[in-house]
Design a protein around this motif. Structure first.
Motif, PDB file in Angstrom:
ATOM      1  N   LYS A   5      23.692   0.153 -29.924  1.00 23.39           N
ATOM      2  CA  LYS A   5      23.245   0.622 -31.234  1.00 23.39           C
ATOM      3  C   LYS A   5      22.751   2.054 -31.081  1.00 23.39           C
ATOM      4  N   LYS A   6      23.099   2.890 -32.045  1.00 26.74           N
ATOM      5  CA  LYS A   6      22.587   4.261 -32.082  1.00 26.74           C
ATOM      6  C   LYS A   6      21.508   4.311 -33.152  1.00 26.74           C
ATOM      7  N   VAL A   7      20.337   4.782 -32.775  1.00 30.96           N
ATOM      8  CA  VAL A   7      19.220   4.927 -33.698  1.00 30.96           C
ATOM      9  C   VAL A   7      19.017   6.416 -33.924  1.00 30.96           C
ATOM     10  N   GLU A   8      19.056   6.830 -35.183  1.00 30.98           N
ATOM     11  CA  GLU A   8      18.854   8.228 -35.552  1.00 30.98           C
ATOM     12  C   GLU A   8      17.654   8.306 -36.490  1.00 30.98           C
ATOM     13  N   ILE A   9      16.773   9.216 -36.211  1.00 32.49           N
ATOM     14  CA  ILE A   9      15.560   9.364 -37.016  1.00 32.49           C
ATOM     15  C   ILE A   9      15.370  10.849 -37.330  1.00 32.49           C
ATOM     16  N   VAL A  10      15.103  11.133 -38.593  1.00 34.81           N
ATOM     17  CA  VAL A  10      14.706  12.479 -39.007  1.00 34.81           C
ATOM     18  C   VAL A  10      13.273  12.359 -39.500  1.00 34.81           C
ATOM     19  N   VAL A  11      12.394  13.192 -38.961  1.00 35.59           N
ATOM     20  CA  VAL A  11      10.972  13.123 -39.297  1.00 35.59           C
ATOM     21  C   VAL A  11      10.400  14.539 -39.322  1.00 35.59           C
ATOM     22  N   ASN A  12       9.331  14.711 -40.105  1.00 37.03           N
ATOM     23  CA  ASN A  12       8.660  16.009 -40.104  1.00 37.03           C
ATOM     24  C   ASN A  12       8.184  16.332 -38.693  1.00 37.03           C
ATOM     25  N   LYS A  13       8.376  17.564 -38.284  1.00 33.49           N
ATOM     26  CA  LYS A  13       8.065  18.000 -36.924  1.00 33.49           C
ATOM     27  C   LYS A  13       6.635  17.670 -36.472  1.00 33.49           C
ATOM     28  N   PRO A  14       5.617  17.777 -37.333  1.00 26.48           N
ATOM     29  CA  PRO A  14       4.266  17.446 -36.866  1.00 26.48           C
ATOM     30  C   PRO A  14       4.100  15.985 -36.418  1.00 26.48           C
ATOM     31  N   TYR A  15       4.987  15.093 -36.828  1.00 21.70           N
ATOM     32  CA  TYR A  15       4.885  13.673 -36.474  1.00 21.70           C
ATOM     33  C   TYR A  15       5.846  13.277 -35.360  1.00 21.70           C
ATOM     34  N   LEU A  16       6.539  14.233 -34.795  1.00 25.34           N
ATOM     35  CA  LEU A  16       7.534  13.968 -33.763  1.00 25.34           C
ATOM     36  C   LEU A  16       6.943  13.188 -32.588  1.00 25.34           C
ATOM     37  N   LYS A  17       5.813  13.616 -32.065  1.00 24.65           N
ATOM     38  CA  LYS A  17       5.216  12.946 -30.899  1.00 24.65           C
ATOM     39  C   LYS A  17       4.844  11.501 -31.205  1.00 24.65           C
ATOM     40  N   ILE A  76       9.420   0.293 -37.772  1.00 21.29           N
ATOM     41  CA  ILE A  76       9.318   1.722 -38.107  1.00 21.29           C
ATOM     42  C   ILE A  76       8.967   1.948 -39.579  1.00 21.29           C
ATOM     43  N   VAL A  77       9.136   0.938 -40.409  1.00 16.20           N
ATOM     44  CA  VAL A  77       8.909   1.111 -41.851  1.00 16.20           C
ATOM     45  C   VAL A  77       7.522   1.678 -42.170  1.00 16.20           C
ATOM     46  N   PRO A  78       6.432   1.173 -41.579  1.00 15.98           N
ATOM     47  CA  PRO A  78       5.125   1.770 -41.886  1.00 15.98           C
ATOM     48  C   PRO A  78       5.037   3.255 -41.512  1.00 15.98           C
ATOM     49  N   TYR A  79       5.698   3.643 -40.427  1.00  8.35           N
ATOM     50  CA  TYR A  79       5.715   5.056 -40.031  1.00  8.35           C
ATOM     51  C   TYR A  79       6.441   5.889 -41.084  1.00  8.35           C
ATOM     52  N   LEU A  80       7.575   5.398 -41.555  1.00 10.46           N
ATOM     53  CA  LEU A  80       8.345   6.135 -42.561  1.00 10.46           C
ATOM     54  C   LEU A  80       7.578   6.235 -43.877  1.00 10.46           C
ATOM     55  N   LYS A  81       6.877   5.165 -44.235  1.00  4.22           N
ATOM     56  CA  LYS A  81       6.079   5.207 -45.465  1.00  4.22           C
ATOM     57  C   LYS A  81       4.945   6.213 -45.348  1.00  4.22           C
ATOM     58  N   LYS A  82       4.315   6.255 -44.175  1.00  5.30           N
ATOM     59  CA  LYS A  82       3.169   7.141 -43.976  1.00  5.30           C
ATOM     60  C   LYS A  82       3.577   8.595 -43.766  1.00  5.30           C
ATOM     61  N   TYR A  83       4.609   8.833 -42.929  1.00  2.00           N
ATOM     62  CA  TYR A  83       4.967  10.191 -42.538  1.00  2.00           C
ATOM     63  C   TYR A  83       6.231  10.723 -43.202  1.00  2.00           C
ATOM     64  N   GLY A  84       6.980   9.872 -43.877  1.00  2.00           N
ATOM     65  CA  GLY A  84       8.255  10.285 -44.447  1.00  2.00           C
ATOM     66  C   GLY A  84       9.339  10.233 -43.391  1.00  2.00           C
ATOM     67  N   GLY A  85      10.533  10.563 -43.778  1.00  2.00           N
ATOM     68  CA  GLY A  85      11.645  10.572 -42.844  1.00  2.00           C
ATOM     69  C   GLY A  85      12.661   9.495 -43.155  1.00  2.00           C
ATOM     70  N   VAL A  86      13.621   9.368 -42.279  1.00  2.00           N
ATOM     71  CA  VAL A  86      14.701   8.407 -42.456  1.00  2.00           C
ATOM     72  C   VAL A  86      15.102   7.873 -41.092  1.00  2.00           C
ATOM     73  N   CYS A  87      15.554   6.620 -41.069  1.00  2.00           N
ATOM     74  CA  CYS A  87      16.034   5.993 -39.835  1.00  2.00           C
ATOM     75  C   CYS A  87      17.384   5.351 -40.130  1.00  2.00           C
ATOM     76  N   LEU A  88      18.365   5.670 -39.318  1.00  2.00           N
ATOM     77  CA  LEU A  88      19.708   5.097 -39.440  1.00  2.00           C
ATOM     78  C   LEU A  88      20.054   4.381 -38.148  1.00  2.00           C
ATOM     79  N   ILE A  89      20.687   3.229 -38.272  1.00  2.00           N
ATOM     80  CA  ILE A  89      21.110   2.468 -37.095  1.00  2.00           C
ATOM     81  C   ILE A  89      22.577   2.095 -37.282  1.00  2.00           C
ATOM     82  N   SER A  90      23.377   2.400 -36.260  1.00  7.63           N
ATOM     83  CA  SER A  90      24.808   2.138 -36.356  1.00  7.63           C
ATOM     84  C   SER A  90      25.348   1.594 -35.030  1.00  7.63           C
ATOM     85  N   ASP A  91      26.532   0.998 -35.098  1.00  9.47           N
ATOM     86  CA  ASP A  91      27.204   0.492 -33.905  1.00  9.47           C
ATOM     87  C   ASP A  91      27.927   1.639 -33.196  1.00  9.47           C
TER      88      ASP A  91
END
Length: 97
Positions: A5-17, A76-91
């Protein structure tokens, strides 16, 4: 080739760590980060010429086993709700060297 599975996440840079710590806590052994990701999304055009990192995006991707991806998707849903961003998962097929 190995089915993964490939997990892709886009998040605001301040929340990267915080997101990287989250991934590591789920058993992710490696990832790639591309800072200052540009694009168009819910918050409009991200051109990369912002004055501070506050509104810049980072792109993270990793390849992992299905059970790890399921844990990431579930938790990851609580993180996305709190910090924004998107998560994609694909084969994907991982070609091992």
């Amino acid at each position: 080739m190995i089915a993964q599975k490939k997990v892709e996440i886009v998040v605001n840079k301040p929340y990267l760590k915080k997101i990287l710590k989250f991934l590591e806590s789920k058993g992710v052994k490696g990832y790639t980060v591309i800072e200052d990701a540009l694009g168009l999304g819910e918050r409009g055009l991200m051109r990369g010429d912002e004055i501070t990192d506050t509104f810049k995006n980072s792109y993270i991707f990793t390849v992992c086993e299905e059970n790890i991806a399921e844990e990431i998707a579930k938790d990851i849903v609580p993180y996305l709700k709190k910090y924004g961003g998107v998560c994609l998962i694909s084969d994907v097929l991982y070609v091992k060297h």
